[in-house]
Design an enzyme around this catalytic site. Sequence first.
Site, PDB file in Angstrom:
ATOM      1  N   GLU A   1      -7.582 -21.079  -8.088  1.00  0.00           N
ATOM      2  CA  GLU A   1      -6.887 -21.970  -7.150  1.00  0.00           C
ATOM      3  C   GLU A   1      -5.406 -21.626  -7.249  1.00  0.00           C
ATOM      4  O   GLU A   1      -4.705 -22.085  -8.150  1.00  0.00           O
ATOM      5  CB  GLU A   1      -7.136 -23.439  -7.538  1.00  0.00           C
ATOM      6  CG  GLU A   1      -8.593 -23.876  -7.395  1.00  0.00           C
ATOM      7  CD  GLU A   1      -8.975 -24.198  -5.954  1.00  0.00           C
ATOM      8  OE1 GLU A   1      -8.084 -24.422  -5.118  1.00  0.00           O
ATOM      9  OE2 GLU A   1     -10.181 -24.213  -5.665  1.00  0.00           O
TER      10      GLU A   1
ATOM     11  N   CYS B   1       1.032 -27.538  -4.454  1.00  0.00           N
ATOM     12  CA  CYS B   1       0.539 -26.214  -4.031  1.00  0.00           C
ATOM     13  C   CYS B   1       0.355 -26.129  -2.533  1.00  0.00           C
ATOM     14  O   CYS B   1       0.529 -25.059  -1.954  1.00  0.00           O
ATOM     15  CB  CYS B   1      -0.761 -25.882  -4.749  1.00  0.00           C
ATOM     16  SG  CYS B   1      -2.021 -27.142  -4.522  1.00  0.00           S
TER      17      CYS B   1
HETATM   18  P1  NAD Z   1       1.597 -23.150 -15.239  1.00  0.00           P
HETATM   19  O1  NAD Z   1       2.793 -22.377 -15.633  1.00  0.00           O
HETATM   20  O2  NAD Z   1       1.369 -24.489 -15.820  1.00  0.00           O
HETATM   21  O3  NAD Z   1       0.354 -22.202 -15.485  1.00  0.00           O
HETATM   22  C1  NAD Z   1      -0.967 -22.619 -15.234  1.00  0.00           C
HETATM   23  C2  NAD Z   1      -1.781 -22.428 -16.485  1.00  0.00           C
HETATM   24  O4  NAD Z   1      -1.802 -21.051 -16.855  1.00  0.00           O
HETATM   25  C3  NAD Z   1      -1.260 -23.199 -17.677  1.00  0.00           C
HETATM   26  O5  NAD Z   1      -2.317 -23.897 -18.288  1.00  0.00           O
HETATM   27  C4  NAD Z   1      -0.684 -22.117 -18.565  1.00  0.00           C
HETATM   28  O6  NAD Z   1      -0.775 -22.434 -19.922  1.00  0.00           O
HETATM   29  C5  NAD Z   1      -1.550 -20.929 -18.241  1.00  0.00           C
HETATM   30  N1  NAD Z   1      -0.864 -19.663 -18.482  1.00  0.00           N
HETATM   31  C6  NAD Z   1       0.442 -19.381 -18.224  1.00  0.00           C
HETATM   32  N2  NAD Z   1       0.712 -18.101 -18.562  1.00  0.00           N
HETATM   33  C7  NAD Z   1      -0.435 -17.578 -19.050  1.00  0.00           C
HETATM   34  C8  NAD Z   1      -0.795 -16.274 -19.550  1.00  0.00           C
HETATM   35  N3  NAD Z   1       0.070 -15.283 -19.623  1.00  0.00           N
HETATM   36  N4  NAD Z   1      -2.070 -16.114 -19.960  1.00  0.00           N
HETATM   37  C9  NAD Z   1      -2.967 -17.100 -19.873  1.00  0.00           C
HETATM   38  N5  NAD Z   1      -2.675 -18.331 -19.409  1.00  0.00           N
HETATM   39  C10 NAD Z   1      -1.433 -18.570 -18.993  1.00  0.00           C
HETATM   40  O7  NAD Z   1       1.567 -23.386 -13.676  1.00  0.00           O
HETATM   41  P2  NAD Z   1       2.124 -22.450 -12.546  1.00  0.00           P
HETATM   42  O8  NAD Z   1       1.335 -21.191 -12.457  1.00  0.00           O
HETATM   43  O9  NAD Z   1       3.608 -22.382 -12.588  1.00  0.00           O
HETATM   44  O10 NAD Z   1       1.706 -23.371 -11.317  1.00  0.00           O
HETATM   45  C11 NAD Z   1       2.302 -23.225 -10.120  1.00  0.00           C
HETATM   46  C12 NAD Z   1       1.460 -22.384  -9.185  1.00  0.00           C
HETATM   47  O11 NAD Z   1       0.170 -22.955  -9.098  1.00  0.00           O
HETATM   48  C13 NAD Z   1       1.989 -22.351  -7.805  1.00  0.00           C
HETATM   49  O12 NAD Z   1       1.843 -21.062  -7.282  1.00  0.00           O
HETATM   50  C14 NAD Z   1       1.086 -23.317  -7.065  1.00  0.00           C
HETATM   51  O13 NAD Z   1       1.000 -23.084  -5.691  1.00  0.00           O
HETATM   52  C15 NAD Z   1      -0.189 -23.091  -7.751  1.00  0.00           C
HETATM   53  N6  NAD Z   1      -1.044 -24.252  -7.629  1.00  0.00           N
HETATM   54  C16 NAD Z   1      -2.200 -24.139  -6.941  1.00  0.00           C
HETATM   55  C17 NAD Z   1      -3.010 -25.239  -6.782  1.00  0.00           C
HETATM   56  C18 NAD Z   1      -4.299 -25.186  -6.053  1.00  0.00           C
HETATM   57  O14 NAD Z   1      -5.042 -26.140  -6.156  1.00  0.00           O
HETATM   58  N7  NAD Z   1      -4.609 -24.115  -5.341  1.00  0.00           N
HETATM   59  C19 NAD Z   1      -2.626 -26.453  -7.329  1.00  0.00           C
HETATM   60  C20 NAD Z   1      -1.435 -26.527  -8.038  1.00  0.00           C
HETATM   61  C21 NAD Z   1      -0.661 -25.409  -8.190  1.00  0.00           C
END
Ligand code: NAD
Length: 440
Positions: free
Chosen positions: A216, A250
Amino acid sequence: MNHPAIEQPADIVARLRATFAAGRTKPVEWRTGQLRRLRAMLTDRGADLAAALHADLGKSRTEAYRTEIDFTIREIDHTLDHLEQWLRPEPAPVPAHLGADATAWTQYDPLGVVLVIAPWNYPAQLLLAPMVGALASGNAVVVKPSELAPATSAVLAELIPAFLDTDAVAVVEGGIPETTALLAERFDHIFYTGNGTVGRIVMRAAAEHLTPVTLELGGKSPVFVDQGADLEVVADRLVRGKFLNAGQTCVAPDYVLTDPSTAAALEPALVRAVEALFGTDPAASPEYGRIINERHFDRLLALLGSGRVAAGGASDRATKYIAPTVLADVDPSSPVMQEEIFGPILPIVAVPGLDEAIAFINDRDKPLALYVFSESKRTRGRLAAETSSGGLGYGLPLAHLTVSDLPFGGVGESGMGSYHGRYSVETFSHRKAVLDKPLG
Ligand code: NAD
């Protein structure tokens, strides 16, 4: 923290796998029992979660309940109301060569032990709603909250084991090292919400074990505003959708595409709508959230120079406040148009007309959502037929994801797979093909 020194990822997965293998999670009564416990957690301890969400993101209590706690309760109730019906075996017609006595059907089997990795922006909803689907489908589940929303992560790590079956549900807190360690284990499904860079890391790790994934992800969700649309209504709905959670959603409208004269008229309407919703000083509005951390604050501030500031523009690093901001006269090549904004900045990009808007959308990654404000059947139809996006909203941003009977998910760079309601059961189950040819 979740006692990482005591129980390593391999031990957690082995423990949950043993529970699954013993058949404990399979009966529908166990599944609905867990969903009721989760519901009780949200009703009894919702206030703790709301306080954590306020600490992490400045979310108001109203917003915390509406977009996270009550949202998840609705998802639970919808699942409890329909689960038995969704799980019913579905008969399939049998070809003549197998004989008239042969029957066939599909049956939903749980997958096993699944992993849910959640992001920080809706740190409760985006962990718990997938978990609802995983439990409803009869799986054991490991959930990993985002370390960037530490207060919510801590509350979830305390409450989930207190309310749910700890032999089948585990919370692992932590950041990159902890998630990397988890991803080395074999899961039967991985459900990841976050950005595409990490999405690729997750998918690579999953490939080692042939584990299916749901990703997602996000991206720039465009808005098309047609000539003749009621701009007061458009501005009100855009502002509500865009600036919810300070733009850190998102499916938030990322940018507006419209013709130059509509752009000129929309600009003052947006200014009025921001003021109507948040007052003249949004920093003082209890309903307006804050940016998650300084890194994102600095990233967003650097985007403010991408156009003429028509509304907002103010900021305060100490409180991670960025005013609801509208940027006009934005050039498609400017920084704000190169990446998902994920903050309270709404650029308006002028295009000559519908053909150019469609080409603009199709020149870029497939978005998670497309929003269309138009009364014209032809325009609405063309945008639906000639563009691809995870979801499509006519007249109201964000709201499609609150319709439990619609699949929620992306396409292309915005993700793969979907969930909510019965689509969660599809995601977290194996649809087994069964043929029965009597021996007699
Ligand atoms: P985040 O930084 O919290 O990362 C998400 C998860 O990935 C966390 O649990 C984090 O610990 C893990 N993570 C981070 N780096 C990692 C790595 N190198 N290896 C393994 N795991 C790792 O969140 P984010 O990515 O900044 O979230 C924002 C993004 O998420 C935006 O692009 C947003 O559009 C997208 N998003 C999508 C949805 C959806 O439902 N489609 C919902 C919310 C957010």
